[in-house]
Design a protein around this motif. Structure first.
Motif, short mmCIF file in Angstrom:
data_model
loop_
_atom_site.label_atom_id
_atom_site.label_comp_id
_atom_site.label_asym_id
_atom_site.label_seq_id
_atom_site.Cartn_x
_atom_site.Cartn_y
_atom_site.Cartn_z
N ILE A 115 2.26 4.11 41.45
CA ILE A 115 1.53 5.32 41.85
C ILE A 115 0.77 5.89 40.65
CG2 ILE A 115 1.85 7.73 42.57
CD1 ILE A 115 4.16 6.65 44.39
N GLN A 116 1.40 5.91 39.49
CA GLN A 116 0.73 6.41 38.29
C GLN A 116 -0.47 5.53 37.92
OE1 GLN A 116 3.28 7.37 34.91
NE2 GLN A 116 4.98 7.70 36.33
N ALA A 140 -7.90 12.62 29.45
CA ALA A 140 -6.88 12.57 30.51
C ALA A 140 -6.39 11.14 30.72
CB ALA A 140 -7.44 13.13 31.81
N MET A 141 -7.31 10.17 30.68
CA MET A 141 -6.94 8.75 30.84
C MET A 141 -6.05 8.31 29.68
SD MET A 141 -8.50 6.82 33.41
CE MET A 141 -8.36 5.28 32.61
N ALA A 145 -2.32 6.99 30.14
CA ALA A 145 -1.98 5.66 29.65
C ALA A 145 -0.77 5.72 28.72
CB ALA A 145 -3.17 5.02 28.94
N HIS A 146 -0.75 6.74 27.86
CA HIS A 146 0.39 6.91 26.96
C HIS A 146 1.68 7.16 27.76
CE1 HIS A 146 2.70 8.02 23.44
NE2 HIS A 146 3.06 9.14 24.07
N ASN A 153 8.12 1.18 28.79
CA ASN A 153 9.05 0.84 27.70
C ASN A 153 10.47 1.31 28.02
OD1 ASN A 153 7.15 -0.46 26.12
ND2 ASN A 153 6.55 1.41 25.07
N MET A 154 10.60 2.49 28.61
CA MET A 154 11.92 2.98 29.00
C MET A 154 12.54 2.08 30.08
SD MET A 154 11.47 7.17 28.93
CE MET A 154 12.45 7.34 30.36
N LEU A 155 11.73 1.65 31.04
CA LEU A 155 12.23 0.80 32.11
C LEU A 155 12.64 -0.57 31.57
CD1 LEU A 155 12.81 0.83 35.11
CD2 LEU A 155 10.49 0.02 35.53
#
Length: 188
Positions: A115-116, A140-141, A145-146, A153-155
């Protein structure tokens, strides 16, 4: 450092409820081992049985010779008798439930990332030619993206820690029960 403590340190705090419950799996395994240690003098009744274990898409069959042992205590309370077959069923049933919990959370997070990414794609494709708006959209992009990169990375860390927990607890099961399961269980 013991792996259980290391696992707690490696967890992402806000996702702590979705990790493999290594400590509880270790306790189930220990319920058989404690019985074996405390009943060496007792007469035992040998029993052979086979357990079919379904783990994700893989299936393994264990032939187990076990003997009845006495119960153990956790927090001062008597625990039910756990011979090797009943402990193995409890262990692998819980392991499968834990893996399913991890997988459900993982799929939920992947959907959130999708979704993101769709939002980022819309933002990118709906850019117009006005320079002042272009700068705001680019900023904003970049922020989006960050954020997406951080979530990915967390996933990845979440998956790696859970893979390690499964590998470690199955290795502990194999070592302590002398049942070669590790080769039959796909931890990928």
């Amino acid at each position: 450092m013991k792996f259980g403590k290391k696992l707690k340190e490696l967890r992402i705090a806000k996702w702590a409820d979705y990790y493999i419950d290594y400590q509880e799996l270790k306790y189930i395994l220990k319920s058989h081992l404690e019985n074996a240690e405390h009943s060496d003098e007792e007469a035992t009744e040998n029993k052979e049985s086979s357990i079919k274990i379904r783990f994700g898409g893989s299936e393994a069959k264990l032939s187990i010779v076990s003997s009845k042992k006495s119960g153990m205590k956790k927090n001062g309370k008597d625990q039910p008798h756990r011979d090797l077959p009943s402990m193995s069923v409890a262990f692998f049933t819980m392991l499968e439930d834990e893996v399913n919990l991890v997988e459900a959370f993982y799929l939920k997070m992947v959907e959130s990332l999708r979704i993101q990414l769709d939002k980022a794609s819309l933002l990118y494709h709906n850019s117009d030619d006005f320079n002042s708006l272009q700068y705001a959209k680019t900023k904003a992009m970049s922020a989006l993206a960050h954020h997406i990169s951080h979530d990915i990375n967390m996933l990845v860390s979440f998956v790696e820690v859970n893979k390690l927990a499964v590998r470690k607890i199955v290795k502990k099961y194999s070592k302590r029960t002398k049942q070669p399961v590790l080769d039959k269980v796909n931890c990928e």
